[in-house]
Design a protein around this motif. Sequence first.
Motif, PDB file in Angstrom:
ATOM      1  N   LEU A   1      -3.296   1.358  -3.396  1.00  0.00           N
ATOM      2  CA  LEU A   1      -4.018   1.866  -2.099  1.00  0.00           C
ATOM      3  C   LEU A   1      -4.516   0.619  -1.317  1.00  0.00           C
ATOM      4  O   LEU A   1      -6.125   0.171  -1.987  1.00  0.00           O
ATOM      5  CB  LEU A   1      -4.856   3.290  -1.623  1.00  0.00           C
ATOM      6  CG  LEU A   1      -4.432   4.476  -1.994  1.00  0.00           C
ATOM      7  CD1 LEU A   1      -4.871   5.231  -2.060  1.00  0.00           C
ATOM      8  CD2 LEU A   1      -3.065   4.338  -0.831  1.00  0.00           C
ATOM      9  N   CYS A   2      -4.542   0.150  -0.113  1.00  0.00           N
ATOM     10  CA  CYS A   2      -5.726  -0.971   0.010  1.00  0.00           C
ATOM     11  C   CYS A   2      -6.321  -1.022   0.816  1.00  0.00           C
ATOM     12  O   CYS A   2      -7.172   0.486   0.647  1.00  0.00           O
ATOM     13  CB  CYS A   2      -4.865  -1.784   1.602  1.00  0.00           C
ATOM     14  SG  CYS A   2      -4.600  -0.065   3.075  1.00  0.00           S
TER      15      CYS A   2
ATOM     16  N   LYS B   1      -7.789   3.453   0.639  1.00  0.00           N
ATOM     17  CA  LYS B   1      -8.655   3.891  -0.573  1.00  0.00           C
ATOM     18  C   LYS B   1      -9.942   4.604  -0.419  1.00  0.00           C
ATOM     19  O   LYS B   1     -10.795   4.537   0.671  1.00  0.00           O
ATOM     20  CB  LYS B   1      -8.634   3.038  -1.873  1.00  0.00           C
ATOM     21  CG  LYS B   1      -9.667   2.077  -0.875  1.00  0.00           C
ATOM     22  CD  LYS B   1     -10.522   0.858  -2.190  1.00  0.00           C
ATOM     23  CE  LYS B   1     -11.760   0.502  -1.824  1.00  0.00           C
ATOM     24  NZ  LYS B   1     -12.485  -0.951  -2.790  1.00  0.00           N
TER      25      LYS B   1
ATOM     26  N   CYS C   1       0.529  -1.574  -0.395  1.00  0.00           N
ATOM     27  CA  CYS C   1      -0.334   0.039  -0.344  1.00  0.00           C
ATOM     28  C   CYS C   1       1.012   0.803   0.151  1.00  0.00           C
ATOM     29  O   CYS C   1       1.804   1.180   1.037  1.00  0.00           O
ATOM     30  CB  CYS C   1      -1.087   0.129   1.290  1.00  0.00           C
ATOM     31  SG  CYS C   1      -2.254   0.931   1.167  1.00  0.00           S
TER      32      CYS C   1
ATOM     33  N   CYS D   1      -8.825  -3.962  -4.371  1.00  0.00           N
ATOM     34  CA  CYS D   1      -7.538  -2.705  -3.447  1.00  0.00           C
ATOM     35  C   CYS D   1      -7.764  -1.594  -5.020  1.00  0.00           C
ATOM     36  O   CYS D   1      -7.596  -2.075  -5.628  1.00  0.00           O
ATOM     37  CB  CYS D   1      -6.235  -3.092  -3.879  1.00  0.00           C
ATOM     38  SG  CYS D   1      -5.857  -4.530  -2.157  1.00  0.00           S
TER      39      CYS D   1
END
Length: 400
Positions: free
Chosen positions: A271-272, A276, A243, A262
Amino acid sequence: MKDIVFCSNNCFVLYSAAVQAKTSENKESVPSLPQSPMKERPPKAFHQYSNNISTLDVHCLPQLQEKVSPPSSPPIMFPPAFEAAKVEAKPDELKVTVKLKPRLKAIHSSLEDCRPPSKKWKGMKWKKWSIQIVIPKGSFKPPCEEEIDEFLKKLGTTLKPDPVPKDYRKCCFCHEEGDGLTDGPARLLNLDLDLWVHLNCALWSTEVYETQAGALINVELALRRGLQMKCMFCHKMGATSGCHRLRCTNIYHFTCAIKAQCMFFKDKTMLCPMHKPKGTHEQELSYFAVFRRVYVQRDEVRQIASIVQRGERDHTFRVGSLIFHAVGQLLPQQMQAFHSSKALFPVGYEASRLYWSMRYANRRCRYLCSIEEKDGLPLFVIKVLEQGHEDLVLTDTTPK
């Protein structure tokens, strides 16, 4: 008694004088005919005829009753031309109805007779074909493709090519076998001898970047780090996509990151699910297919050296269109004659290459290249293998 004969519309009618006498004696008979103004009618027994023409007015005959005695003369046979005529006689009046079939209008032509094609060509040019579909009672289950293939195999009516061998190559990152989906892990790239990585698994690793020529740098470095990192989704080693949020330790395989939903961005960041943004983002990347030329940057000299050190091997090593089969060897007494300032010529070297055909402009064939020894000097042999032609062998003392 004589008979009265008259003709009306091509139909002959016979009347007997005796029948007229019986009708006059009947109580319910119709009134007698009116007398002619010229002269009185003679008695019934003394009718006068001249030139077979009766003095009676045939248009004013009395009406006949339903029960009429049959004529005494035999029935008259009409000629064949009147077979289509139909005569309808009613008791109240005398009617003659003639129905004739309409005559076809023929177009006079000197070449052909124009007749209706339905009668002229019936039974010769066309025929009626009726189809009957029988639907069995109850539930009918159509056979599946596997059952059809097995049935055709038993009949021996089809030629089926040999099945493609299963791809046992395994990605060093996600540990999945074979090439992946185009919009997913994508194709496998060769990293080292019998070492393969998926294109997107390597590309989306944190430390890997791509040059303008399409080379992936630091793939081996990412692989060493991935051997110690565990995926947050599948809890297996080999995760290299982390991430991008600061101080976030979530890391995934590329395929697991897609499954975990993701968010990927066009600047090659991820981004995880915890960090997110909500909703859609204008820089979000939702399609991962890579159609451009991409390869792993590696040291080929060191790779060839590792092949020589391993000796006998069961793996196929390929560089571009060149496939190595055997490296060969050099004895101490051959070192002086089997090398140049730029290359070595080991005896027993064998490789094959796919290159353009010498016979056809837009076709490729296989060239089998090998090095042999002849009179203490190297002999370079090229065998041309092309389907439909005999093998062509070319030899020379130099590689060129």
